[in-house]
Design an enzyme around this catalytic site. Sequence first.
Site, PDB file in Angstrom:
ATOM      1  N   ASP A  30      35.184  31.071  42.792  1.00  0.00           N
ATOM      2  CA  ASP A  30      34.056  30.329  42.244  1.00  0.00           C
ATOM      3  C   ASP A  30      34.121  28.874  42.690  1.00  0.00           C
ATOM      4  O   ASP A  30      35.126  28.201  42.482  1.00  0.00           O
ATOM      5  CB  ASP A  30      34.097  30.418  40.723  1.00  0.00           C
ATOM      6  CG  ASP A  30      32.886  29.782  40.054  1.00  0.00           C
ATOM      7  OD1 ASP A  30      31.889  29.529  40.757  1.00  0.00           O
ATOM      8  OD2 ASP A  30      32.936  29.543  38.837  1.00  0.00           O
ATOM      9  N   ASP A  50      25.846  26.537  44.220  1.00  0.00           N
ATOM     10  CA  ASP A  50      26.773  27.173  43.276  1.00  0.00           C
ATOM     11  C   ASP A  50      26.914  28.653  43.576  1.00  0.00           C
ATOM     12  O   ASP A  50      25.924  29.388  43.611  1.00  0.00           O
ATOM     13  CB  ASP A  50      26.278  26.979  41.842  1.00  0.00           C
ATOM     14  CG  ASP A  50      27.221  27.602  40.825  1.00  0.00           C
ATOM     15  OD1 ASP A  50      28.456  27.500  41.031  1.00  0.00           O
ATOM     16  OD2 ASP A  50      26.731  28.173  39.832  1.00  0.00           O
TER      17      ASP A  50
END
Length: 409
Positions: A96, A295
Amino acid sequence: MLLARNRKSTLELIHKHGPRSQLVQAHNPLNHTKILLQDESRVKWIQSQSSNSSHGLKALAVARLTAKSSITIGNGDYLVTVGLGTPRKDLTLIFDTGSPLTWTQCKPCVRSCYGQSGPIFNPSQSSSYANVSCASTSCSQLSSNLGCSGSTCLYSITYGNNSSSIGFFATEKLTISSTEVIDNFEFGCDENNQGLFGRAAGLIGLSDDNISFVEQTAAKYGKYFSYCLPSSTSSTGHLTFGRNGGVPSSVRFTPLSKVQGDSEFYGISIVGIRVKGIPLPIPSTVFSSGGAIIDLGTVISRLPPTTYSALRTAFRKAMANCTTAPAVSLFDTCCDFSKESTVAVLLITFSFARGVNIDLDPSGIFYVEKASQVCLAFAANGADSDLVIYGNVQQKTFEVVLTKKKKND
């Protein structure tokens, strides 16, 4: 997308629900409703983090990891497999770009561990494991510092969907590949979990933070990494660290930017959108008022309402001949293609600072709930001043390279 074969330090990237994933369970099929609900939770959390002082976001040797997409923290998360400890134990981790700390579940799981795919890491069986002292600089600088247990540093980290990880802060040998080994890598040895992590063993954090993998390996990989997300669950991609991975000469760079709030995300500058080559009629300042980030953990890109309205209008005009389908979840513009043998691909182009233009892959334009419900894969923020999020659906098939000069460069 770069081919990962025959390259030094290369690992494959696979979707969680793909045929090659070991994390799929027969009773846990792909659930679009769950994906989009969790995506909304992550977006709300990100938006809540971006309202304070301005903070510079960064982006960034050579090791390539296999990634698989998972419905957990922020949803369409992707997975990589790395080795930890001596002897090496392979672990499948969520990766992530919005998370700082790398962690994995550890025995003896004194509080709560979830069911992961594969054995839980046992630090007592590794000769290279060591706890980090409470007196160390690493512990004092840890943003997720929970205090001490005796002389051992503790950490606690909470994610956007209220999932959390608590445990010992430690060092260990991290193996990216047979030729890429990182000694004394600082990570979280988790013995108390709450929330949704799927069946992955933990998480590898690639955000802008002094404890992230990117920062810890700056001397080795130069704060440089790239990834390519597959277009579907059945195809593969990669995650690569360092410049020697063979980034194509066709790659063009746009500067990373600052966003409001004490954020660890990577800021970008979107300057416009075109549909079929025609710029959307939107104010030039619409993307700059709230800032924007890229993101990996957000699935669907969130746009300013003014921009989304113009994009939806252009999309509906271009797709005027499609049979309208009911709205679903985040999506208010859907078509029924169940009776179509072919579908014309619409060209949508995102423009970034320094003249970088990206023509989205069809997988980044359409979100396929089912053949009778294929939707425009974007959603609107609550206000034009909200942070814009460039999600992972729009990143599919592209070589995304994040890089930043080291502080002394």
